[in-house]
Design a protein around this motif. Structure first.
Motif, PDB file in Angstrom:
ATOM      1  N   ASN A  86       0.831  -1.217   0.000  1.00 55.18           N
ATOM      2  CA  ASN A  86       0.000   0.000   0.000  1.00 55.18           C
ATOM      3  C   ASN A  86       0.862   1.262   0.000  1.00 55.18           C
ATOM      4  O   ASN A  86       0.369   2.354   0.266  1.00 55.18           O
ATOM      5  CB  ASN A  86      -0.971  -0.006   1.181  1.00 55.18           C
ATOM      6  CG  ASN A  86      -0.283   0.110   2.532  1.00 55.18           C
ATOM      7  OD1 ASN A  86       0.937  -0.019   2.627  1.00 55.18           O
ATOM      8  ND2 ASN A  86      -1.058   0.346   3.575  1.00 55.18           N
ATOM      9  N   ARG A 136       2.086  -7.792   7.824  1.00 55.54           N
ATOM     10  CA  ARG A 136       0.938  -7.009   7.334  1.00 55.54           C
ATOM     11  C   ARG A 136       1.329  -5.564   7.093  1.00 55.54           C
ATOM     12  O   ARG A 136       2.139  -5.009   7.833  1.00 55.54           O
ATOM     13  CB  ARG A 136      -0.195  -7.049   8.361  1.00 55.54           C
ATOM     14  CG  ARG A 136      -0.785  -8.440   8.509  1.00 55.54           C
ATOM     15  CD  ARG A 136      -1.916  -8.454   9.506  1.00 55.54           C
ATOM     16  NE  ARG A 136      -2.324  -9.801   9.822  1.00 55.54           N
ATOM     17  CZ  ARG A 136      -3.163 -10.518   9.088  1.00 55.54           C
ATOM     18  NH1 ARG A 136      -3.672 -10.014   7.999  1.00 55.54           N
ATOM     19  NH2 ARG A 136      -3.491 -11.747   9.443  1.00 55.54           N
ATOM     20  N   THR A 147      -0.098  -1.443   6.602  1.00 58.09           N
ATOM     21  CA  THR A 147      -0.961  -0.662   7.508  1.00 58.09           C
ATOM     22  C   THR A 147      -2.442  -0.766   7.126  1.00 58.09           C
ATOM     23  O   THR A 147      -3.295  -0.257   7.842  1.00 58.09           O
ATOM     24  CB  THR A 147      -0.550   0.828   7.561  1.00 58.09           C
ATOM     25  OG1 THR A 147      -0.634   1.370   6.241  1.00 58.09           O
ATOM     26  CG2 THR A 147       0.860   0.986   8.089  1.00 58.09           C
ATOM     27  N   ASP A 148      -2.738  -1.413   5.988  1.00 55.79           N
ATOM     28  CA  ASP A 148      -4.142  -1.736   5.677  1.00 55.79           C
ATOM     29  C   ASP A 148      -4.505  -3.125   6.213  1.00 55.79           C
ATOM     30  O   ASP A 148      -5.580  -3.650   5.900  1.00 55.79           O
ATOM     31  CB  ASP A 148      -4.367  -1.707   4.157  1.00 55.79           C
ATOM     32  CG  ASP A 148      -4.438  -0.283   3.636  1.00 55.79           C
ATOM     33  OD1 ASP A 148      -5.000   0.567   4.344  1.00 55.79           O
ATOM     34  OD2 ASP A 148      -3.926  -0.016   2.531  1.00 55.79           O
ATOM     35  N   GLU A 149      -3.548  -3.742   6.941  1.00 56.83           N
ATOM     36  CA  GLU A 149      -3.732  -5.070   7.511  1.00 56.83           C
ATOM     37  C   GLU A 149      -3.817  -6.159   6.449  1.00 56.83           C
ATOM     38  O   GLU A 149      -4.436  -7.200   6.657  1.00 56.83           O
ATOM     39  CB  GLU A 149      -4.970  -5.127   8.425  1.00 56.83           C
ATOM     40  CG  GLU A 149      -4.818  -4.306   9.702  1.00 56.83           C
ATOM     41  CD  GLU A 149      -3.755  -4.851  10.642  1.00 56.83           C
ATOM     42  OE1 GLU A 149      -3.596  -6.079  10.719  1.00 56.83           O
ATOM     43  OE2 GLU A 149      -3.050  -4.036  11.270  1.00 56.83           O
ATOM     44  N   ASP A 150      -3.220  -5.908   5.279  1.00 58.92           N
ATOM     45  CA  ASP A 150      -3.134  -6.934   4.249  1.00 58.92           C
ATOM     46  C   ASP A 150      -1.759  -7.595   4.334  1.00 58.92           C
ATOM     47  O   ASP A 150      -0.754  -6.933   4.593  1.00 58.92           O
ATOM     48  CB  ASP A 150      -3.348  -6.324   2.853  1.00 58.92           C
ATOM     49  CG  ASP A 150      -4.777  -5.821   2.685  1.00 58.92           C
ATOM     50  OD1 ASP A 150      -5.703  -6.538   3.127  1.00 58.92           O
ATOM     51  OD2 ASP A 150      -4.976  -4.719   2.140  1.00 58.92           O
TER      52      ASP A 150
END
Lengths: 119, 373
Positions: A76, A97, A99-102
């Motif tokens: 991201n 992960r 910072t969008d938790e992906d």
């Protein structure tokens, strides 16, 4: 990081005095920042060359005032949480992960040297 | 390419759930090693230290501080072996941790006061769900399943509230085989690389939680696949369909809440904004991200101003700051609307107080955003 650390180093390395003073000012303006990102300092400290900024950060790290570490840029496009001790640790890491938790694999990411600020 | 052991089909919860299955009682020999491993996986160091601190009041020899590995594998182990801390207390800690955090929560609101009245009778819901009046004794709730095989009911708790209403929580374990990536290795002689997977027994927790003001939560575990998460939610609805009718509820849309939180962030010191995905009037979108996960959405004046040029937010990171006993013990990172407009991702490990606090704040923001409109 105390003002004394900076003063000592400015006396010891007068050629870096201007850059060190500006980094100290930046830290005062951004109290609570957990680390220094050379890319960001280059943008936010106009008039100081990237080489001088890097030299000043390296000098602070050698003095023990900052701790060098590595972070990775997530898919991201911003720095992911957590840091690595070495490039080797990045390569050996499992997925993390952004910072969008992906989830992504740090091995595939751009690696950046940062300098951790003691909290 | 994929190879390795034969893939095991992941069975749906509803298909494998047997309402007569009884879990093993707490007293059954559950190895200490497995228990400590789960504590390490599900609990934060400070959660375990709180338990040790409590035990230290009775026995000064209990040690509390140190790195997480020492806290769990030395201090807690010794306290358990000496009997200063009972296993039941550790199970309770684990149950709280596995029900809260590292999960997606989907919110539904009751459509009418009649629906609220219907679901405020927890005992009646449980009787319908389990098909018998003696549901609690029959199932021996709460049940703890260290290695659940298939889907097994773990608990149904009814919590009476002072105004005569009832909150309730239904909890389900699921143990299914999932393919876990192990390594990459050369394959054949043509420069092919094989990804090796092995089947690994998962231990997942699903929670259905009713709040008497008319809010229903479906909590499902995290997964890298959004489709899988949506399937989890569908399976939970299917499992409880005898007692909980989906047509009684509508989605609690949190998009308005996102915008409300952005607009009120300057007047509220209890949270900090993270990444935001804004939507314009033509359904185009713009994403705003601070430079790293510890920085606020509003850390740059230009970013702060630009975000507020929009009127709609479809995804928002909200970092709830430490609130002591009445909320998150440490900063709790959440993302509203990551998968669906009525969903929140609780990113890290959390306590029940922390997650309840977030739910309460979202509900409160929803009421205020709706009233403002």
């Amino acid at each position: 990081m105390s003002p004394t650390d900076f003063s000592k180093l400015m006396n010891k390395r007068p050629q870096l005095s201007d850059a060190l003073g500006k980094i100290r000012g930046w830290l005062e303006m951004h109290s609570g920042e957990p680390f220094l990102d050379p890319r960001r300092l280059t943008r936010e400290l106009p008039g100081v060359s990237p080489v001088t900024i890097t030299a000043a950060l390296t000098a602070l790290a050698i003095e023990g005032a900052l701790r060098p570490a590595f972070k990775v840029i997530g898919p991201n496009h911003v720095l992911a949480d957590g840091e690595f001790e070495s490039i080797d640790a990045v390569l050996k890491s499992g997925p993390i992960r952004d910072t969008d938790e992906d989830t992504f694999n740090p091995r595939d990411a751009e690696v950046l040297q940062v300098f951790l600020v003691p909290q | 390419m994929m190879w390795g052991n034969v893939a095991l089909r992941i069975a749906g919860l509803a298909a494998i759930l047997s309402p007569t299955l009884k879990g093993r009682p707490l007293a059954e020999a559950v190895t200490l090693e497995k228990l400590l491993k789960l504590i390490d996986d599900k609990c934060t160091s400070s959660m375990v230290q709180d338990l040790l601190r409590e035990a230290k009041k009775d026995d000064r020899s209990v040690l509390v501080s140190g790195p997480k590995d020492t806290v769990i594998n030395s201090h807690l182990r010794i306290a358990l072996e000496k009997g200063v801390i009972k296993r039941e207390a550790v199970y309770k800690l684990l149950c709280g941790a596995e029900e809260n955090g590292r999960q997606h929560i989907f919110f539904y609101k009751a459509k009418s006061p009649e629906v609220i009245a219907k679901y405020n009778d927890g005992n009646e819901i449980a009787k319908t769900l389990f098909g018998r009046d003696d549901w609690k004794d029959h199932h021996g709730f709460p049940q703890f399943h260290l290695e659940p095989k298939g889907a097994e009911w773990s608990d149904f708790r009814v919590e009476p509230r002072p105004n005569g209403t009832e909150a309730w929580t239904a909890k389900l374990y699921s143990g299914v085989y999932r393919q876990r990536f192990i390594r990459e290795e050369p394959y054949g002689s043509h420069g092919l690389i094989a990804h090796v997977f092995e089947p690994s027994l998962s231990r997942e927790v699903y929670v259905l939680r009713w709040h008497p003001q008319g809010l229903l939560e479906v909590r499902v575990p995290r997964d890298s696949s959004s489709r899988q998460i949506i399937e989890f939610v569908g399976q939970v609805w299917e499992v409880v369909s005898d007692a909980v009718d989906p047509t009684d509820f509508e989605h609690l849309d949190l998009h308005k809440v996102c915008m409300w939180l952005i607009k009120n962030s300057e007047n509220d010191t209890t949270y900090v904004l993270g990444n935001a995905r804004m939507m314009d009037e033509e359904t185009g979108s713009a994403e705003f991200k601070p430079p790293h996960g510890e920085a606020s959405l509003d850390s740059s004046p230009s970013r702060k101003n630009a975000v507020r040029l929009y009127n709609e937010c479809h995804e928002l990171g909200v970092h709830w700051l430490s609130k002591g006993e009445d909320g998150p013990k440490n900063k709790l990172k959440t993302i509203i609307g990551k998968i669906k407009p009525h969903e929140v991702l609780i990113a890290g490990k959390a306590t029940s107080e922390g997650v309840d606090y977030v739910t309460h704040r979202l509900l409160q923001a929803h009421e205020q955003a709706t009233a403002a409109k």
